[in-house]
Every structure is written in structure tokens, then in C-alpha cells.
Write a protein that holds these residues in place. Structure first.
Motif, mmCIF file in Angstrom:
data_model
loop_
_atom_site.group_PDB
_atom_site.id
_atom_site.type_symbol
_atom_site.label_atom_id
_atom_site.label_comp_id
_atom_site.label_asym_id
_atom_site.label_seq_id
_atom_site.Cartn_x
_atom_site.Cartn_y
_atom_site.Cartn_z
ATOM 1 N N MET A 5 0.909 -1.096 0.030
ATOM 2 C CA MET A 5 -0.037 0.127 -0.046
ATOM 3 C C MET A 5 0.774 1.431 -0.046
ATOM 4 O O MET A 5 1.887 1.103 0.630
ATOM 5 C CB MET A 5 -0.731 0.094 1.316
ATOM 6 C CG MET A 5 -2.148 -0.687 0.939
ATOM 7 S SD MET A 5 -3.353 0.584 0.521
ATOM 8 C CE MET A 5 -4.247 -0.335 -0.902
ATOM 9 N N SER A 6 0.538 2.370 -0.611
ATOM 10 C CA SER A 6 1.322 3.307 -0.876
ATOM 11 C C SER A 6 1.220 4.336 0.468
ATOM 12 O O SER A 6 0.555 4.038 1.552
ATOM 13 C CB SER A 6 0.550 4.318 -1.895
ATOM 14 O OG SER A 6 -0.606 4.696 -1.576
ATOM 15 N N ALA A 7 2.156 5.198 0.704
ATOM 16 C CA ALA A 7 2.243 6.141 1.772
ATOM 17 C C ALA A 7 0.551 6.834 2.156
ATOM 18 O O ALA A 7 -0.191 6.732 1.103
ATOM 19 C CB ALA A 7 3.327 7.017 1.633
ATOM 20 N N VAL A 8 0.525 7.447 3.190
ATOM 21 C CA VAL A 8 -0.597 7.952 3.575
ATOM 22 C C VAL A 8 -0.937 9.049 2.692
ATOM 23 O O VAL A 8 -1.985 8.932 1.948
ATOM 24 C CB VAL A 8 -0.329 8.549 5.021
ATOM 25 C CG1 VAL A 8 -1.664 9.262 5.302
ATOM 26 C CG2 VAL A 8 -0.136 7.584 5.942
ATOM 27 N N VAL A 9 -0.226 10.127 2.557
ATOM 28 C CA VAL A 9 -0.298 11.274 1.538
ATOM 29 C C VAL A 9 1.064 11.901 1.414
ATOM 30 O O VAL A 9 1.806 11.564 2.364
ATOM 31 C CB VAL A 9 -1.188 12.392 2.207
ATOM 32 C CG1 VAL A 9 -2.719 11.959 2.310
ATOM 33 C CG2 VAL A 9 -0.790 12.856 3.653
ATOM 34 N N ASP A 10 1.463 12.117 0.227
ATOM 35 C CA ASP A 10 2.757 12.698 -0.064
ATOM 36 C C ASP A 10 2.674 14.179 0.464
ATOM 37 O O ASP A 10 1.688 14.853 0.453
ATOM 38 C CB ASP A 10 3.145 12.431 -1.487
ATOM 39 C CG ASP A 10 2.187 13.390 -2.424
ATOM 40 O OD1 ASP A 10 1.226 12.567 -2.831
ATOM 41 O OD2 ASP A 10 2.271 14.620 -2.650
ATOM 42 N N PRO A 11 3.591 14.697 0.722
ATOM 43 C CA PRO A 11 3.863 16.071 1.647
ATOM 44 C C PRO A 11 3.166 16.929 0.452
ATOM 45 O O PRO A 11 2.574 17.964 0.947
ATOM 46 C CB PRO A 11 5.406 16.288 1.572
ATOM 47 C CG PRO A 11 5.913 14.854 1.547
ATOM 48 C CD PRO A 11 4.986 14.003 0.942
ATOM 49 N N ALA A 63 -0.746 16.873 0.746
ATOM 50 C CA ALA A 63 -1.053 17.070 1.882
ATOM 51 C C ALA A 63 -1.479 18.663 2.216
ATOM 52 O O ALA A 63 -2.392 18.879 2.875
ATOM 53 C CB ALA A 63 0.160 16.723 3.118
ATOM 54 N N LEU A 106 -4.896 19.058 0.220
ATOM 55 C CA LEU A 106 -5.650 18.491 1.115
ATOM 56 C C LEU A 106 -6.216 19.247 2.460
ATOM 57 O O LEU A 106 -7.213 19.348 2.672
ATOM 58 C CB LEU A 106 -5.478 17.281 1.611
ATOM 59 C CG LEU A 106 -5.887 15.778 0.674
ATOM 60 C CD1 LEU A 106 -5.410 14.655 0.939
ATOM 61 C CD2 LEU A 106 -7.265 15.791 0.449
ATOM 62 N N ARG A 107 -5.217 19.846 3.254
ATOM 63 C CA ARG A 107 -5.498 20.474 4.140
ATOM 64 C C ARG A 107 -6.270 21.664 4.053
ATOM 65 O O ARG A 107 -7.212 22.225 4.564
ATOM 66 C CB ARG A 107 -4.059 20.912 4.929
ATOM 67 C CG ARG A 107 -3.950 21.134 6.296
ATOM 68 C CD ARG A 107 -2.808 21.795 6.777
ATOM 69 N NE ARG A 107 -1.467 21.387 6.173
ATOM 70 C CZ ARG A 107 -0.849 20.332 6.186
ATOM 71 N NH1 ARG A 107 -1.277 19.521 7.219
ATOM 72 N NH2 ARG A 107 0.289 19.876 5.592
ATOM 73 N N TYR A 112 -9.767 20.742 3.134
ATOM 74 C CA TYR A 112 -10.695 20.221 4.527
ATOM 75 C C TYR A 112 -11.113 21.371 5.423
ATOM 76 O O TYR A 112 -11.891 21.647 6.007
ATOM 77 C CB TYR A 112 -9.998 19.160 5.429
ATOM 78 C CG TYR A 112 -10.218 17.907 4.785
ATOM 79 C CD1 TYR A 112 -9.083 16.978 4.174
ATOM 80 C CD2 TYR A 112 -11.703 17.372 4.529
ATOM 81 C CE1 TYR A 112 -9.250 15.929 3.453
ATOM 82 C CE2 TYR A 112 -11.787 16.327 4.022
ATOM 83 C CZ TYR A 112 -10.489 15.386 3.340
ATOM 84 O OH TYR A 112 -10.840 14.457 2.742
ATOM 85 N N GLN A 132 -14.030 23.176 3.614
ATOM 86 C CA GLN A 132 -14.980 22.478 4.063
ATOM 87 C C GLN A 132 -15.515 22.683 5.426
ATOM 88 O O GLN A 132 -16.787 23.059 5.497
ATOM 89 C CB GLN A 132 -14.834 20.957 3.889
ATOM 90 C CG GLN A 132 -15.095 20.411 2.645
ATOM 91 C CD GLN A 132 -15.299 18.931 2.770
ATOM 92 O OE1 GLN A 132 -14.976 18.371 3.607
ATOM 93 N NE2 GLN A 132 -15.840 18.315 1.441
ATOM 94 N N ARG A 151 -19.384 25.552 8.958
ATOM 95 C CA ARG A 151 -19.973 26.642 10.010
ATOM 96 C C ARG A 151 -20.626 27.428 9.427
ATOM 97 O O ARG A 151 -21.524 27.984 10.126
ATOM 98 C CB ARG A 151 -18.579 27.330 10.651
ATOM 99 C CG ARG A 151 -17.662 26.422 11.274
ATOM 100 C CD ARG A 151 -18.033 25.668 12.501
ATOM 101 N NE ARG A 151 -18.338 26.392 13.498
ATOM 102 C CZ ARG A 151 -18.893 25.978 14.751
ATOM 103 N NH1 ARG A 151 -19.350 24.777 14.920
ATOM 104 N NH2 ARG A 151 -18.738 26.837 15.791
ATOM 105 N N LEU A 209 -24.056 25.999 9.135
ATOM 106 C CA LEU A 209 -24.566 26.070 10.482
ATOM 107 C C LEU A 209 -25.050 27.498 10.977
ATOM 108 O O LEU A 209 -26.509 27.522 11.350
ATOM 109 C CB LEU A 209 -23.723 25.549 11.570
ATOM 110 C CG LEU A 209 -24.102 25.267 12.870
ATOM 111 C CD1 LEU A 209 -25.189 24.383 12.966
ATOM 112 C CD2 LEU A 209 -22.978 25.090 13.814
#
Lengths: 298, 348, 296
Positions: free
Chosen positions: C1-7, C10, C13-14, C17, C20, C25, C28
Motif C-alpha cells: 500500500m502506498s504512503a498515507v499522503v505525499d507532502p 497534504a 488536502l489541508r 478540508y 469544507q 460553519r 450552520l
């Protein structure tokens, strides 16, 4: 030692009785007996003017069934309850999530949102009477200012609009109650379950539909049931807003029974009309409870 | 390929808190190792675990998984799996549905999902339980379901939060054994939180002993036991805990099993008078309670002697000794290990 | 399996999220504000209307949410001095309190008996109570109005005190049963070992521990009582005996004349205190729940 234990057990039996009997007696006297009485009235010729009891068999039933208003009321009642319940549950669920969420000003929001449920129904209905007034309605004013309409909408004067208005007021009133009931369900889901789902890769909506809703289903059903009972058996909103009009398009069983029985003085007919509430309510309750039992987990 | 988890200068303070729950932790796991976070409640071990999972956001510092900084990323992207103390099984779903659940986030079709789930179930030996609901399972079975669910996504890291606490004592020992063998078989890097030092010693490749938000010592069980970095570690590890005797600004420490009648100690030894007042008879050992004099302040200590030896020990004063290379020294104020102090050892 | 996320991804993605989260908020807050406006809007508007001059109010072109002419307290004063509103409010209050007391006196022991003291028919009782709730006031009002005449309470507020518990007791007992089931038996059993009788343990231990449930019942029962309409309308006609629920619509609407401002004022004056108390209770309720339900 055994002597003391026998004494304690005795007291428990006695206690059980004395704790429960007053309530049972009270309920039997003031609910079961009047219920029987209502059935008896349905077969009588009792009126407000002539309260003597005479058996007339099915005459009242014939008279009521011959009256098209009765059938209209029955139909209206079913429509009202069905549509209202749907919106009450959906909006209630959304509101329940808002009530448990953490945000600035949440206490103010919670207070404001509860107002529609906690205020006496007669008073808020009177308020709506003006809000939906044929001449002065502020709702219409807003729409006119925004350019959506030219002349006023006769919210309470046109049959379909009147229906919609009454449904809207019912929903407006009962959503907070449904929300509070469902909120209890939301709060009793252990936090680990949600966290485990997050780690397992479920996003917000998947968590909502696969975890939260299934687990709160019993309380969603309970709030649906309460919504149904309060809508189905309510006559205040209709009585104050439209008196059942225009031309009985918003007449429901409860209001029609009142108008016939107390307004018209014909207790026998009023009783017949009202009696139809019971089997329908019973059916709704049984259906909902069965649905709950099927989904029931821990 | 197992990965390494790294925590760089991690700090966590909760809103409205007065102290840091995690106070500057630097930690790196080896690939594929079983790392235990050990400490009393409130020491920050669970907070640390949850920060790795992504359930908590650090106030400062970085969480690094397989070389990538994952701060700010939600749990599901980090490819970690977590087993909660309560196991957090979805009560309304069957065992199979529980195990399949994490796979729904991957782009697999139904048949593939079920195949993977059955593979995980097989690995854990729970194939017959797949149709049951969680409430119909025993504690041990629930743990295995939780592990199967954790396995099924091939996570990079396993995070376990005191999963054995809810089991009764007998079951705990069996479950511990199963857990260790399971991890050795799959080889995934594991971070395990517990407050039970015996559990930590039995399971961990390395143990990070934590207290009040900081890691006091990190090392294999042998090191943590034999060479504690400070008095906290010395007293937390080992049951009964290490004896500490005050001696002019230093604390002299020795483990109960190293305190025995002088004639049984070989080599260079430190003699002391042991005034015995109570003997506890446990299964294989005897715990002997008494007061030690002649070493420093008079202190109540415990000696752990094998049952064969006890015939000779009764109430009263005896000449006991500790082997010189088993004695440890700590600074009285800071609690930290210090250099050895001349004790007037004899023999050797 | 490949790595979690590559830098590289990341960082992307950060940001994704984070966005999002912010959108969530905003969503809400929007919903919360919307909900507050919809539910409370009519009341906020009522506050303005209650203090409007007739000339201001009876003009379809005027902005109904603002003062087009200076506000006046005349109508509010009218409500208190020229109508029987104070009497109505007072009646609602004492009827409500009495009904709440009766509900607790009947409901607490009944709930306790059903959950703790195992009678053979306890289970059936529980279900029976629930089904009583399915016999609504709009069915019973006819018979009960006859019954009220029969006991001589016709046209008296006391008829309401007698009848309202039929509405509050079933649902309150059901609520209390729920709360009792969640209460572990150990504490009562400890009390009985320590020398109390079963009844003593009930009074001294269980009732205090049930405090949150009792508060829930009090608030709920009072709300139901204050809101009740059909019985009040059927049993009580003299003005001085009426409660707010029936008094306000009937006395403030004389034929075709609607004293709108006074009506709105009455609405606010009654609604706000009840909602306030309900909100306090809700606060305690939520915190009680969240403190107990940390781990499953």
C-alpha cells in the motif's frame, strides 16, 4: 430475620397498590368512563337543550354520514396530519441538530426557537390571524415590497391557501417539540461511535444516514407520533384561524365535532364525529410503534 | 510497508484549560513496532493518541505519518485505524456490516468489499459470528470484531485506547496474548495506550512512560524496568514498586526482588538491617514488609522473595543486602537519576 | 500500500478540508439564524405591533416591522386596565401550578410502582397509560362537559383543575417511567439496608435523584395546561373564570372589533416567560446528558 423480610414484602405489595390506585381511579373516572359515555351519546338524542337520554340507534350515524361536511372533515384531517407530520419530522431533525451544535449565541437561538411551541396555541393563532390578514398581512407586505405579488394573497380566504396556512401554523408550532424529543436521541449516542465512523472514513452525510439516523430512529418515531397526535386532535388552530372555512375546506374532525356539539348543541352528532378520531389515532400509534420495534436495537 | 509515526514538539491545551494536556512531546516510532503509551489517568496519553488519529487538533507541534505532516487533515485521510475502549461497534449493524463499513469509503464494489471483510474476519477467527449483532457477542469476541474492522482498510497505523480494560482479568491475559501475536503477524505500526504497567511491559516493544503531559522515559521494557530515568518511572513500573530510601539528598532505589537475605547475594553488595513485621503469601512469591535501617532514613520497604527462600525469614531483625549493581540513585529534589554514590559496599 | 499522503498533496488536502470546515460553519450559522427568524419572527413582530398607534397599524402600506409613527403604550395599558387580562393570567398561573402539583402527586408514585414494584400487571399498566393518551380531549370534551355540570363545577375555573390532569398525568407518568428506568437501583437498595422502608427510600432518595425528570414534567405539564383550549372553551364561559388561552381570543375580539395591539401584547407577555423557563430547563437537561454520556 425472616420475620422482618416478610414485613417488608408486605409493605411493598401495599405500597404498589397505594401508589398506583389513585392514578388508575382518576384515569378510569375521567377518561375511560367519559369515553364510554361518548360512545353512548353517539347512540342518543342528547342535546344541550334537552339533556335527557333516549336511545336512537344509528340515527345520528346516518345523519352524520349524510352530511358531506363530515366526509370533507375526515379527508382534511388525514391530509393535514400526513403533510404536517412529514414536515415536522424533517424540520424537527434539522432543528435538533442545530440545538445540539456548539456555536456562539446558541442559547439565544435555542430560546427563540422554543417560542413557537411554548406559547399557548390560541394566542399564537391569533397572532397568525393578523399575519395572514386579507388586508394588513405583513407577509403580503413583504412579498409586495419584493415585487413577488401585486395584490394581497387571501391566505385564509382561498380554500387551498387556507389549508396550506393551517398546515404551516401547525408545523411552525410543533417543530420545536419534535426537535427537543429528537435531541434527546442525538445526545444519547455514545461519542465513540461517531469518532469511530470518522476514523473509518465516513463523511458527514454518511455518518448522518448510516449511524445517527438509524440509532435515533425510535425517538424520531416518537416525535412523529406526538406530532401526529397533536395535529390530529387539535381544533384550536382551525377554530381561530378559519372556523373551518372557507366553505369547510379547512374543517377537521375535531373542530367540526366542536361546532356541531357545543356550537350547534347536538351532542349526539358531535359525539359520532369525535369518535372517528380514536380508531385513526390507534392505527397511527400501532403502525409507528411497530416500526420502532422492528428497528429496535440495544 | 509499515510506516513510522513522529510527533514533533507536540503541545495541546484544551479551551479553558489551565495546563497543557500534552506538554512538548517528541516521539518517533520505529516502523512496525508496538509502542505503548503508559501512564496514570490524566497524563495525556489518550490525548496524544487522539491527536495522532486526528480527533484532536494540537495547539502546537506536528504530527508526521510516513514522512508527511498530517496536521489539519481529518482522520479518514490519515489511513489510521483505532480501537476504542468500548470497541465502538455499530450496534444496529451486523458483525459483517460493521467490518464492511470502513470499506465503503474506498472505491470498491459490493463483492470486493465483502471479500475483504471476510478475509479480515478469517484472520481474526470470527467467521461464524458474521451474522450476529454486537450485543450478542462476548467481550473477547467484540474485541476481535473491532480488530477485524481496524484491519480491513490496510491502515498504516493501529491506535488502541485501553481496549483490554473492559475485560475481566482472566480474559485480559488471553486477549493480551492474542493481540501481541496478531500484531506480530500483520506487522503494522501500533500505538497502544494503557494505565496498566504489567500490560505495557508484556505488550510493548518500547514503552513511553508519561506523566502530566510529558514523556518521562522511552525505551524497551527491560530498560524502563532496570534503568528508570526518574523516580516517577521507577515507582510506576513494577509491582510492587521500587523501594526508595532517603540518604542525604539522594534517593537510593532497589527493586523488591533484589532485596534478600545477605547470604544469598553474590558479588559486591550493600548490606542493611531489615526489620520484618509482615509476610504476605502470594502464589509463587512472598511479599515481606518491613523497615530498613542503616542505609539512610528508616524506611518501610517491601522485599519479594521466592517461596523457597522464605522458610528462613520471620518477624524480627535480619541482615539483608542488595546487589551493588542493582542499586539506583535519584536526586531527592528533581527525582532524576544521578550518579552512583559511595555506599560502603562490601564483598565483590 | 502506498504512503498515507505525499507532502505535496497534504497541503492541498489541508486547504480543502479547511474550506469544507468553514463552509460547514457558515451553513450552520445560516440555518440557525433562519430557524430563529422563522420560529420567533412572529413574536418579534408582535412586540412592535403591540405598541403601534392605530393610524400606524391600520395602513396596509406602512412597514409592519418598524414604527412609522411614534410607539405608544396605550394599548398595553388598555390590556391591563380595561380588560380582564390580569384575571386571565392569574387564573392560568394558579390553575397551572395546581395541575402540576396534582400531576406529580399522582404521577410519581404511579411511575415508581410500575418500574420498581413488580406487580403482575405493571407491564400492561405501562401500555395502558400510553393508550389513554390516544383518547384525545377533542373526543372527551362532550362527555366531560356533561360531567362537569353534574358535579356542579359548570362555569368555574376549578373544573379545569379537576380535568386537566387527565391530559398531563399519562404523558408525565410515561416520562417519569423513562427517567426511573435510567436510575440504578443501588442507591435505593442501599437506603433500605441502612434502615429506610421502601416508601422512605422512595421519598428521600429516589425523588431527589429524579429532579431532572421532575423539572421536565413540571415544565411540560405547565406548558400543556397553559396552552389547553378546547376544555377551557367548553366548560367555562364567565369572563372572570376564564384562563388566558380562552379569555384573550374571546374577550379581546368583540364581534368584529379586534383589539389587535392588545392581542399581540398579550401574546408576548405570556409567551416569553414560559419560553425562558423552558430554555433554562433545556440547558440543564443538555448538560446533564453530555456529562453522563462520554463513553458508551
Amino acid at each position: 430475620m425472616t420475620q422482618a423480610r416478610v414485613r417488608l414484602a408486605d409493605r411493598e405489595g401495599f405500597l404498589a397498590w397505594i401508589f398506583l390506585t389513585p392514578t388508575v381511579v382518576y384515569v378510569v373516572a375521567l377518561v375511560a368512563i367519559p369515553f364510554g359515555l361518548a360512545i353512548a351519546f353517539a347512540f342518543s338524542d342528547v342535546t344541550a337543550g334537552d339533556p335527557s337520554y333516549d336511545w336512537v340507534g344509528l340515527r345520528n350515524f346516518e345523519r352524520v354520514f349524510d352530511d358531506p361536511v363530515f366526509w370533507r372533515s375526515l379527508w382534511n384531517t388525514l391530509i393535514f396530519t400526513g403533510i404536517s407530520m412529514f414536515f415536522i419530522v424533517v424540520f424537527g431533525k434539522v432543528l435538533a441538530n442545530i440545538l445540539v451544535a456548539d456555536f456562539r449565541g446558541k442559547w439565544v437561538v435555542r430560546f427563540l426557537v422554543l417560542l413557537s411551541w411554548t406559547t399557548p396555541v390560541a394566542l399564537s393563532s391569533v397572532s397568525w390571524l393578523w399575519l395572514l390578514h386579507s388586508i394588513y398581512s405583513p407577509v403580503d407586505w413583504v412579498f409586495r415590497e419584493l415585487g413577488f405579488i401585486e395584490t394581497n394573497t387571501y391566505w385564509l380566504g382561498r380554500p387551498n391557501l387556507a389549508m396550506a396556512s393551517v398546515i404551516a401554523v401547525h408545523v411552525w408550532r410543533l417543530v420545536p417539540l419534535a426537535a427537543v424529543i429528537m435531541m434527546v436521541g442525538l445526545l444519547s449516542i455514545p461519542t465513540d461511535l461517531n469518532e469511530a465512523a470518522k476514523i473509518d472514513g465516513a463523511g458527514y452525510w454518511r455518518r448522518m444516514f448510516e449511524i445517527t439516523i438509524p440509532l435515533t430512529f425510535p425517538l424520531i418515531a416518537v416525535s412523529a407520533l406526538f406530532g401526529a397526535i397533536f395535529t390530529f386532535t387539535d381544533m384550536a388552530v382551525v377554530y381561530i384561524l378559519t372556523r373551518g372555512g372557507p366553505t369547510n375546506s379547512t374543517q377537521v374532525l375535531a373542530s367540526w365535532s366542536f361546532l356541531r356539539g357545543i356550537g350547534g348543541g347536538d351532542i349526539g352528532q358531535g359525539a359520532v364525529i369525535a369518535l372517528f378520531l380514536f380508531p385513526l389515532l390507534l392505527a397511527a400509534a400501532v403502525l409507528i410503534l411497530r416500526a420502532v420495534r422492528r428497528v429496535e436495537t440495544i | 510497508m509499515p510506516v513510522a509515526v513522529e510527533l514533533r514538539n507536540l503541545r495541546k491545551r484544551y479551551d479553558g484549560g489551565h495546563v497543557d494536556a500534552v506538554d512538548g512531546v517528541d516521539l518517533a516510532t520505529e516502523e512496525g513496532e508496538y509502542l505503548v503509551l503508559l501512564g496514570p489517568s490524566g497524563c495525556g496519553k489518550t490525548t496524544l493518541l487522539r491527536t495522532v488519529a486526528g480527533l484532536e487538533h494540537p495547539t502546537a507541534g506536528e504530527v508526521v505519518i510516513d514522512g508527511a505532516v498530517v496536521n489539519g487533515l481529518p482522520p479518514r485521510v490519515r489511513k489510521v485505524a483505532m480501537v476504542f475502549q468500548s470497541y465502538a461497534l455499530y450496534p444496529h449493524k451486523s458483525v459483517l456490516a460493521n467490518i464492511v463499513f470502513p470499506l465503503k469509503a474506498e472505491k470498491l464494489d459490493r463483492a470486493e468489499r465483502e471479500k475483504k471483510a471476510r478475509w479480515a474476519a478469517d484472520l481474526l477467527g470470527i467467521e461464524e459470528l458474521l451474522d450476529r449483532k454486537p450485543r450478542q457477542l462476548s467481550g473477547g469476541e467484540r474485541q476481535r470484531v473491532a480488530l477485524a474492522r481496524a484491519m480491513v482498510r490496510d491502515p498504516q497505523v493501529f491506535l488502541l485506547d485501553e481496549p483490554l480494560s473492559n475485560l475481566d482479568a482472566k480474559l485480559r491475559a488471553i486477549a493480551r496474548d492474542e493481540l501481541k501475536r496478531f500484531q506480530e503477524r500483520v506487522g503494522t505500526t501500533t500505538i497502544y495506550v494503557t494505565h496498566d504497567q504489567a500490560e505495557a511491559m508484556g505488550l510493548g516493544d518500547r514503552i513511553a512512560v508519561m506523566d502530566r503531559g510529558q514523556v518521562r522515559q522511552l525505551g524497551p521494557p527491560v530498560d524502563v524496568y532496570d534503568d528508570p530515568a526518574d523516580t516517577f518511572v521507577a515507582r510506576f513500573i513494577g509491582s510492587p514498586p521500587m523501594n526508595l530510601v532517603k540518604r542525604g539528598g539522594t534517593l537510593v532505589g532497589f527493586r523488591p526482588e533484589h532485596l534478600m537475605p545477605a547470604e544469598h547475594v553474590q558479588g559486591e553488595k550493600v548490606p542493611l538491617q531489615f526489620e520484618v513485621d509482615r509476610v504476605e503469601y502470594l502464589s509463587g512469591d512472598r511479599h515481606v514488609y518491613g523497615t530498613v535501617t542503616g542505609l539512610g532514613e528508616d524506611t518501610r520497604v517491601i522485599a519479594r522473595l521466592p517461596s523457597m527462600m522464605v522458610g528462613e525469614v520471620t518477624e524480627g531483625s535480619h541482615e539483608f543486602a542488595v546487589s551493588a549493581d542493582r542499586v539506583r540513585f535519584f536526586d531527592e529534589d528533581s527525582g532524576l537519576r544521578t550518579d552512583p554514590v559511595r555506599l560502603g559496599a562490601t564483598g565483590g | 500500500m502506498s504512503a498515507v499522503v505525499d507532502p505535496g498533496s497534504a497541503e492541498r488536502l489541508r486547504r480543502h478540508y479547511n474550506r469544507q470546515h468553514v463552509l460547514g460553519r457558515i451553513g450552520l450559522y445560516t440555518l440557525a439564524v433562519l430557524a430563529a427568524i422563522i420560529c420567533a419572527g412572529p413574536f418579534l413582530w408582535s412586540m412592535v405591533t403591540a405598541t403601534k398607534l392605530n393610524a400606524d397599524l391600520y395602513n396596509p402600506d406602512n412597514n409592519p416591522f418598524a414604527y412609522n409613527q411614534p410607539p405608544t403604550f396605550d394599548h398595553v395599558r388598555y390590556l391591563f386596565t380595561e380588560t380582564s387580562f390580569p384575571t386571565f393570567a392569574w387564573n392560568t398561573l394558579w390553575v397551572g401550578l395546581l395541575v402540576v402539583v396534582i400531576t406529580l402527586v399522582l404521577g410519581l408514585p404511579a411511575a415508581y410502582s410500575i418500574t420498581r414494584l413488580d406487580l403482575r400487571w405493571s407491564g400492561a399498566m405501562g401500555i395502558a397509560i400510553f393508550f389513554v393518551y390516544l383518547i384525545p380531549p377533542s373526543l372527551l370534551f362532550l362527555s366531560l362537559s356533561r360531567l362537569v355540570v353534574w358535579v356542579g363545577l359548570q362555569d368555574s375555573t376549578w373544573s379545569l383543575v379537576l380535568i386537566y390532569p387527565t391530559i398531563t398525568v399519562p404523558v408525565s407518568t410515561w416520562l417519569l417511567i423513562g427517567f426511573l428506568k435510567a436510575l440504578p437501583k443501588d442507591v435505593e437498595e442501599q437506603a433500605m439496608i441502612d434502615g429506610y422502608s421502601r416508601a422512605g427510600a422512595f421519598l428521600r432518595i429516589v425523588v431527589p435523584l429524579l429532579f431532572p425528570g421532575i423539572v421536565a414534567v413540571v415544565v411540560f405539564a405547565f406548558t400543556l395546561t397553559a396552552s389547553e383550549f378546547i376544555y377551557a372553551l367548553s366548560f367555562v364561559s364567565p369572563t372572570q373564570e376564564k384562563v388566558v388561552s380562552t379569555g384573550v381570543p374571546t374577550e379581546l375580539i368583540r364581534g368584529d372589533v379586534f383589539h389587535w395591539q392588545s392581542l399581540q401584547a398579550a401574546n408576548i407577555i405570556i409567551a416569553v416567560p414560559i419560553a425562558f423557563v423552558f430554555n433554562l430547563f433545556l440547558a440543564r437537561f443538555i448538560s446533564g446528558f453530555t456529562m453522563g454520556a462520554v463513553k458508551g
